[in-house]
Design an enzyme around this catalytic site. Structure first.
Site, PDB file in Angstrom:
ATOM      1  N   LEU A  33      31.925  40.962  44.172  1.00 29.52           N
ATOM      2  CA  LEU A  33      31.165  41.087  42.916  1.00 29.52           C
ATOM      3  C   LEU A  33      29.940  41.989  43.084  1.00 29.52           C
ATOM      4  O   LEU A  33      29.585  42.730  42.163  1.00 29.52           O
ATOM      5  CB  LEU A  33      30.770  39.699  42.385  1.00 29.52           C
ATOM      6  CG  LEU A  33      30.149  39.706  40.987  1.00 29.52           C
ATOM      7  CD1 LEU A  33      31.075  40.310  39.950  1.00 29.52           C
ATOM      8  CD2 LEU A  33      29.752  38.303  40.555  1.00 29.52           C
ATOM      9  N   ASN A  92      39.082  33.465  44.269  1.00 25.92           N
ATOM     10  CA  ASN A  92      39.505  34.231  45.447  1.00 25.92           C
ATOM     11  C   ASN A  92      38.461  35.284  45.767  1.00 25.92           C
ATOM     12  O   ASN A  92      37.956  35.955  44.854  1.00 25.92           O
ATOM     13  CB  ASN A  92      40.873  34.890  45.186  1.00 25.92           C
ATOM     14  CG  ASN A  92      41.588  35.226  46.471  1.00 25.92           C
ATOM     15  OD1 ASN A  92      41.207  34.787  47.565  1.00 25.92           O
ATOM     16  ND2 ASN A  92      42.641  36.020  46.355  1.00 25.92           N
ATOM     17  N   TYR A  96      39.674  39.328  38.413  1.00 28.70           N
ATOM     18  CA  TYR A  96      41.046  38.811  38.284  1.00 28.70           C
ATOM     19  C   TYR A  96      41.036  37.304  38.030  1.00 28.70           C
ATOM     20  O   TYR A  96      41.722  36.801  37.131  1.00 28.70           O
ATOM     21  CB  TYR A  96      41.799  39.143  39.573  1.00 28.70           C
ATOM     22  CG  TYR A  96      43.259  38.755  39.593  1.00 28.70           C
ATOM     23  CD1 TYR A  96      44.204  39.500  38.886  1.00 28.70           C
ATOM     24  CD2 TYR A  96      43.705  37.669  40.354  1.00 28.70           C
ATOM     25  CE1 TYR A  96      45.550  39.161  38.932  1.00 28.70           C
ATOM     26  CE2 TYR A  96      45.037  37.331  40.401  1.00 28.70           C
ATOM     27  CZ  TYR A  96      45.963  38.081  39.690  1.00 28.70           C
ATOM     28  OH  TYR A  96      47.298  37.737  39.737  1.00 28.70           O
TER      29      TYR A  96
HETATM   30  N1  LIG Z   1      52.775  38.821  43.167  1.00 24.06           N
HETATM   31  C1  LIG Z   1      52.072  37.701  43.284  1.00 24.06           C
HETATM   32  O1  LIG Z   1      52.003  37.103  44.361  1.00 24.06           O
HETATM   33  C2  LIG Z   1      51.368  37.108  42.073  1.00 24.06           C
HETATM   34  C3  LIG Z   1      50.680  35.915  42.257  1.00 24.06           C
HETATM   35  C4  LIG Z   1      50.044  35.336  41.160  1.00 24.06           C
HETATM   36  C5  LIG Z   1      50.119  35.938  39.919  1.00 24.06           C
HETATM   37  N2  LIG Z   1      50.790  37.096  39.761  1.00 24.06           N
HETATM   38  C6  LIG Z   1      50.831  37.670  38.400  1.00 24.06           C
HETATM   39  O2  LIG Z   1      52.176  37.907  38.030  1.00 24.06           O
HETATM   40  C7  LIG Z   1      52.254  38.999  37.127  1.00 24.06           C
HETATM   41  C8  LIG Z   1      53.239  40.031  37.655  1.00 24.06           C
HETATM   42  O3  LIG Z   1      52.786  40.446  38.943  1.00 24.06           O
HETATM   43  P1  LIG Z   1      53.633  41.415  39.909  1.00 24.06           P
HETATM   44  O4  LIG Z   1      53.332  40.999  41.295  1.00 24.06           O
HETATM   45  O5  LIG Z   1      55.039  41.471  39.476  1.00 24.06           O
HETATM   46  O6  LIG Z   1      52.850  42.786  39.632  1.00 24.06           O
HETATM   47  P2  LIG Z   1      53.393  44.290  39.485  1.00 24.06           P
HETATM   48  O7  LIG Z   1      52.200  45.159  39.608  1.00 24.06           O
HETATM   49  O8  LIG Z   1      54.555  44.528  40.391  1.00 24.06           O
HETATM   50  O9  LIG Z   1      53.937  44.332  37.956  1.00 24.06           O
HETATM   51  C9  LIG Z   1      53.085  44.272  36.852  1.00 24.06           C
HETATM   52  C10 LIG Z   1      53.686  45.111  35.722  1.00 24.06           C
HETATM   53  O10 LIG Z   1      52.780  45.069  34.618  1.00 24.06           O
HETATM   54  C11 LIG Z   1      52.731  46.362  34.064  1.00 24.06           C
HETATM   55  N3  LIG Z   1      51.495  46.607  33.332  1.00 24.06           N
HETATM   56  C12 LIG Z   1      50.241  46.765  33.852  1.00 24.06           C
HETATM   57  N4  LIG Z   1      49.378  47.079  32.877  1.00 24.06           N
HETATM   58  C13 LIG Z   1      50.077  47.122  31.727  1.00 24.06           C
HETATM   59  C14 LIG Z   1      49.727  47.428  30.384  1.00 24.06           C
HETATM   60  N5  LIG Z   1      48.472  47.764  30.043  1.00 24.06           N
HETATM   61  N6  LIG Z   1      50.696  47.386  29.436  1.00 24.06           N
HETATM   62  C15 LIG Z   1      51.977  47.068  29.769  1.00 24.06           C
HETATM   63  N7  LIG Z   1      52.356  46.788  31.037  1.00 24.06           N
HETATM   64  C16 LIG Z   1      51.424  46.823  32.001  1.00 24.06           C
HETATM   65  C17 LIG Z   1      52.819  47.282  35.283  1.00 24.06           C
HETATM   66  O11 LIG Z   1      53.167  48.613  34.917  1.00 24.06           O
HETATM   67  C18 LIG Z   1      53.862  46.581  36.120  1.00 24.06           C
HETATM   68  O12 LIG Z   1      55.178  47.009  35.823  1.00 24.06           O
HETATM   69  C19 LIG Z   1      50.829  39.525  36.978  1.00 24.06           C
HETATM   70  O13 LIG Z   1      50.227  38.960  35.818  1.00 24.06           O
HETATM   71  C20 LIG Z   1      50.140  39.008  38.239  1.00 24.06           C
HETATM   72  O14 LIG Z   1      48.759  38.884  38.056  1.00 24.06           O
HETATM   73  C21 LIG Z   1      51.419  37.717  40.812  1.00 24.06           C
END
Ligand SMILES: NC(=O)c1ccc[n+]([C@@H]2O[C@H](COP(=O)([O-])OP(=O)(O)OC[C@H]3O[C@@H](n4cnc5c(N)ncnc54)[C@H](O)[C@@H]3O)[C@@H](O)[C@H]2O)c1
Length: 448
Positions: A297, A348, A354
């Site tokens: 932060l 975190n 986030y």
């Molecule tokens: N991977 C993890 O371990 C994890 C853990 C907790 C939460 N999450 C959450 O799960 C969700 C998916 O995560 P992920 O790991 O598949 O991420 P990722 O980055 O692989 O996929 C996210 C998708 O969202 C799309 N996106 C981003 N901004 C956008 C916008 N303005 N308009 C439309 N689409 C948009 C991206 O282009 C991408 O295809 C997210 O909300 C993430 O915060 C992931």
């Protein structure tokens, strides 16, 4: 499943003969290969023993479910234990809880399921009843930590006013392989409130229109695939820059690709127009799109802060407003499911932006849910823990290994685990589950 999920080489090693022996001798974690959904498989890997503690009212209903193979009350490996503890109202009732689980746990096979059904605390009940009911929480969370071999334990609190049929989609989900990475959770089921919302005989999402944001890759692509598998028409939405990957996902599942930046001021209007003109309405919106812009932060500039809040939280509010407006496309019986994160529960380091956005999402669904009950619409969040995606594959080895192992299943989850949980919340029969946050984290020690 979509994307190149990184392989957990350590898990593969300890599931081999030599690695298995060595890890046992050295007392190292021994993550099991989890049983996941496959078409045509039985609900559990072995019969289910159903028991009762106190004067519960649900055991007979659970026994009557066609999906469950019941175990004889004798020896033999079990695929699951279901304990109806909805009658637990006194401390002495807990003896029967201990006894049933003490005997039953010894008989569990790998990837088995322990499901305890309880009651939420009642404001009109005695203090002892509240204590006894809450005690189940401690029992189940501890059992979940004691289980090995990919087995899980969860507690479902059934509201007094819920019809036994309101519990079916949740009982089936928790017992099935679809809940592989849902562990140590407490889920409340209330009355579904809308007639005709029960599971149809066909696939769970048959004939429904579902929008998945961020569907080009990762968890979003996994969500799109599961809804398509379950019979839905899936509208896959992502930013134009991800156009190629988005089209690939949509083509793979026979869905539609819509290129849209959800933070654009006209995004809600454009989505509403698409849904009305092409599909006549909407049944499920899955708010999955999300980004990270990590910094401590003290070093966090306004741009990083704003970008994360805009995608992960503001866009959801704006889309919901448009979908729920008078004459908006989200139909009665609709489902809103938001993807939060365990970071939004535990916080975190380096992720104030986030975590603010993801905690905000939790606040959003909790506030929205009661306002939608009269329309039979539910709003819930899932909070994934460590999920094997391209994002987590890029972590430094030490951080990645720690992230994978600090949960009761001692491994990361897969995008499909998040997808299955969302699909259960979106089922027509899940109308009694609303305003909840279900963690898909293998009972991570973070935010427990
Ligand atoms: N991977 C993890 O371990 C994890 C853990 C907790 C939460 N999450 C959450 O799960 C969700 C998916 O995560 P992920 O790991 O598949 O991420 P990722 O980055 O692989 O996929 C996210 C998708 O969202 C799309 N996106 C981003 N901004 C956008 C916008 N303005 N308009 C439309 N689409 C948009 C991206 O282009 C991408 O295809 C997210 O909300 C993430 O915060 C992931």
């Amino acid at each position: 499943m979509s994307g190149r999920a990184p392989t957990d080489r350590y898990r593969d090693l300890v599931n081999g003969r030599i690695g298995g022996k060595l890890s046992k001798q050295l007392g190292l974690p021994r993550p099991a290969r989890l049983r996941r959904h496959q078409a045509g498989q039985p609900l559990t890997d072995g019969p289910v023993l159903v028991g009762q503690a106190g004067a519960g009212k649900l055991a007979d209903h659970v026994r009557s479910l066609a999906s469950i193979e019941l175990a004889a009350d004798s020896d033999g490996r079990l695929g699951g234990l279901v304990l109806d503890a909805t009658g637990v109202d006194a401390l002495d009732d807990l003896d029967a809880v201990r006894e049933f689980l003490h005997v039953g746990l010894r008989r569990l096979g790998s990837s088995a399921r322990v499901l305890v059904l309880g009651r939420p605390a009642s404001p009109s009940g005695t203090v002892e009843a509240a204590a006894a009911r809450q005690a189940l929480d401690g029992v189940v969370r501890s059992v979940a930590k004691e289980l090995r071999g990919g087995a899980t334990a969860n507690l479902v609190l059934v509201d007094e006013n819920a019809d036994p049929a309101d519990t079916e989609s949740t009982v089936n989900f928790v017992l099935s392989a679809r809940s592989a990475y849902v562990d140590g959770q407490v889920i409340t089921v209330g009355p579904s409130g809308s007639a005709g919302s029960r599971n149809p005989a066909g696939p769970a999402q048959q004939g429904r229109v579902v929008v998945v944001t961020g569907a080009a890759r990762g968890i979003g692509a996994g969500i799109a695939e599961v809804f398509a598998r379950d019979g839905a028409t899936v509208v896959c939405l992502d930013v134009p820059a991800q156009g190629e990957a988005l089209t690939a996902t949509a083509n793979r599942i026979g869905g539609l690709a819509v290129q849209l930046d959800i933070t654009a001021p006209d995004a809600p209007k454009r989505l509403v127009e698409h849904l009305k003109s092409r599909h006549g309405g909407l049944d499920v919106i899955v708010h999955n799109a999300g980004i990270t812009r990590d910094k401590l932060l003290v070093n966090m500039d306004a741009a990083r802060w704003d970008a994360v809040l805009a995608v992960n939280l503001r866009a959801q509010l704006a889309l919901n407003d448009a979908l729920l407006a008078d004459g908006g496309p989200l139909r009665s019986g609709g489902r809103i499911v938001s993807v939060a994160s365990t970071s939004g529960i535990a916080g975190n380091r380096g992720q104030t932006n986030y975590a603010a956005s993801k905690a905000g999402v939790i606040g959003l669904v909790r506030a929205l849910a009661p306002t939608l009950e009269p329309r039979g619409i539910t709003a819930n969040a899932v909070a994934p823990g460590f999920i094997e995606t391209e994002m987590t594959a890029k972590m430094p080895l030490g951080t990645r290994e720690a992230g994978r192992r600090i949960n009761s299943l001692q491994q990361g989850g897969l995008p499909v685990d998040v997808a299955e949980t969302i699909a259960w919340l979106a089922e027509p029969g899940s109308g009694g589950v609303t305003g909840q946050v279900v963690r898909v984290c293998g009972q991570s020690i973070l935010g427990a």
